[in-house]
Design an enzyme around this catalytic site. Structure first.
Site, PDB file in Angstrom:
ATOM      1  N   PRO A  75       5.822  -0.133   9.232  1.00 40.21           N
ATOM      2  CG  PRO A  75       8.080   0.305   8.875  1.00 40.21           C
ATOM      3  CD  PRO A  75       7.121  -0.783   9.254  1.00 40.21           C
ATOM      4  CG  ASN A  76       5.320   4.022   5.255  1.00 41.28           C
ATOM      5  OD1 ASN A  76       5.345   5.177   5.669  1.00 41.28           O
ATOM      6  ND2 ASN A  76       6.399   3.405   4.817  1.00 41.28           N
TER       7      ASN A  76
ATOM      8  NE  ARG B 156       2.124   2.596   1.829  1.00 39.66           N
ATOM      9  CZ  ARG B 156       2.707   1.486   2.209  1.00 39.66           C
ATOM     10  NH1 ARG B 156       2.153   0.718   3.117  1.00 39.66           N
ATOM     11  NH2 ARG B 156       3.861   1.126   1.698  1.00 39.66           N
TER      12      ARG B 156
ATOM     13  CE1 TYR C  73       0.450  -2.000   0.014  1.00 33.24           C
ATOM     14  CE2 TYR C  73       0.834   0.294  -0.579  1.00 33.24           C
ATOM     15  CZ  TYR C  73       1.308  -0.986  -0.374  1.00 33.24           C
ATOM     16  OH  TYR C  73       2.641  -1.266  -0.570  1.00 33.24           O
TER      17      TYR C  73
ATOM     18  CG  ASN D  22       1.443  -5.821   6.163  1.00 33.82           C
ATOM     19  OD1 ASN D  22       2.622  -5.801   5.753  1.00 33.82           O
ATOM     20  ND2 ASN D  22       0.439  -5.344   5.451  1.00 33.82           N
TER      21      ASN D  22
ATOM     22  CB  ALA E 127       9.350  -1.265   3.578  1.00 31.23           C
TER      23      ALA E 127
ATOM     24  CD  GLU F 195       6.331 -12.455   5.100  1.00 32.40           C
ATOM     25  OE1 GLU F 195       7.055 -13.399   5.505  1.00 32.40           O
ATOM     26  OE2 GLU F 195       6.582 -11.826   4.063  1.00 32.40           O
TER      27      GLU F 195
ATOM     28  CG  HIS G 133       3.250  -8.964   2.289  1.00 31.21           C
ATOM     29  ND1 HIS G 133       3.988  -8.005   2.929  1.00 31.21           N
ATOM     30  CD2 HIS G 133       3.907 -10.133   2.464  1.00 31.21           C
ATOM     31  CE1 HIS G 133       5.063  -8.563   3.461  1.00 31.21           C
ATOM     32  NE2 HIS G 133       5.033  -9.854   3.193  1.00 31.21           N
TER      33      HIS G 133
ATOM     34  NE  ARG H 283       3.549  -3.190  -5.005  1.00 32.05           N
ATOM     35  CZ  ARG H 283       3.528  -2.518  -3.846  1.00 32.05           C
ATOM     36  NH1 ARG H 283       3.152  -3.135  -2.739  1.00 32.05           N
ATOM     37  NH2 ARG H 283       3.867  -1.247  -3.812  1.00 32.05           N
TER      38      ARG H 283
HETATM   39  C1  DQA Z   1       3.130  -4.510   2.038  1.00 30.36           C
HETATM   40  C2  DQA Z   1       4.088  -4.782   0.890  1.00 30.36           C
HETATM   41  C3  DQA Z   1       5.449  -4.177   1.167  1.00 30.36           C
HETATM   42  O1  DQA Z   1       6.337  -4.420   0.095  1.00 30.36           O
HETATM   43  C4  DQA Z   1       5.340  -2.682   1.373  1.00 30.36           C
HETATM   44  O2  DQA Z   1       6.594  -2.134   1.695  1.00 30.36           O
HETATM   45  C5  DQA Z   1       4.317  -2.321   2.367  1.00 30.36           C
HETATM   46  C6  DQA Z   1       3.049  -3.033   2.377  1.00 30.36           C
HETATM   47  C7  DQA Z   1       1.698  -4.983   1.710  1.00 30.36           C
HETATM   48  O3  DQA Z   1       0.901  -5.071   2.649  1.00 30.36           O
HETATM   49  O4  DQA Z   1       1.368  -5.261   0.551  1.00 30.36           O
HETATM   50  O5  DQA Z   1       4.481  -1.370   3.141  1.00 30.36           O
HETATM   51  O6  DQA Z   1       3.577  -5.233   3.173  1.00 30.36           O
END
Ligand code: DQA
Length: 151
Positions: free
Chosen positions: A11-12, A19, A24, A76, A79, A100, A102, A109
């Site tokens: 998501p996102n 964003r 990011y 990735n 959330a 995994e 990020h 954070r």
């Molecule tokens: C993320 C970190 C997550 O906590 C966050 O919800 C994201 C992006 C990152 O790539 O740093 O959507 O996965």
């Protein structure tokens, strides 16, 4: 036929570049996917990418790896990392090696970002290296698949 690499974004992450760029960065997901596809191609491997805001779409794709040639997953989960037991169960069921990743350093954070439902199942976890993390994960995946092919 050699295994292919699946890159999943949750998501996102479709909003990368727009964003919260202070967290990011300015690179889009399309730019990242193009770069990863070209690196995989140079190594003679195929790469598929999928981004979804829907947990079920990601789970369906992970389940499908039971019946396709996916040899390695780079994910990735956004959330969903911090909330999804269902995503964890899908990765456990698929039993494919995965990294995994990020973009941000989730440990620097909010406290709720420190817990991942996936990390203990992962081959490795990369966080805080910005978008370079995808490339680092891909190098590892290429190495893993290439070594399997020469065994
Ligand atoms: C993320 C970190 C997550 O906590 C966050 O919800 C994201 C992006 C990152 O790539 O740093 O959507 O996965």
């Amino acid at each position: 036929m050699s295994a292919s690499i699946l890159v999943l974004n949750g998501p996102n992450l479709n909003l990368l570049g727009r964003r919260e760029p202070h967290i990011y960065g300015h690179t889009t997901l399309n730019d990242i996917n193009q770069r990863l596809t070209s690196l995989a191609r140079q190594a003679g491997l195929t790469l598929e990418n999928l981004q979804s805001n829907a947990e079920s779409v990601l789970i369906d794709r992970i389940q499908a790896t039971l019946d396709d040639d996916t040899g390695f997953i780079i994910i990735n989960p956004g959330a969903l990392t911090h909330s999804s037991i269902a995503l964890r169960d899908a990765l456990a069921a698929a039993a494919k090696p995965f990294i995994e990743i990020h973009i941000s350093n989730v440990h620097a954070r909010e406290p709720f970002r420190r817990h991942s439902y996936l990390s203990d199942l992962a081959q490795g976890v990369i966080c805080g290296l910005g978008i370079y993390g995808y490339e680092a994960a891909l190098h590892y995946a290429i190495q893993t698949i290439t070594q399997q092919n020469t065994r």
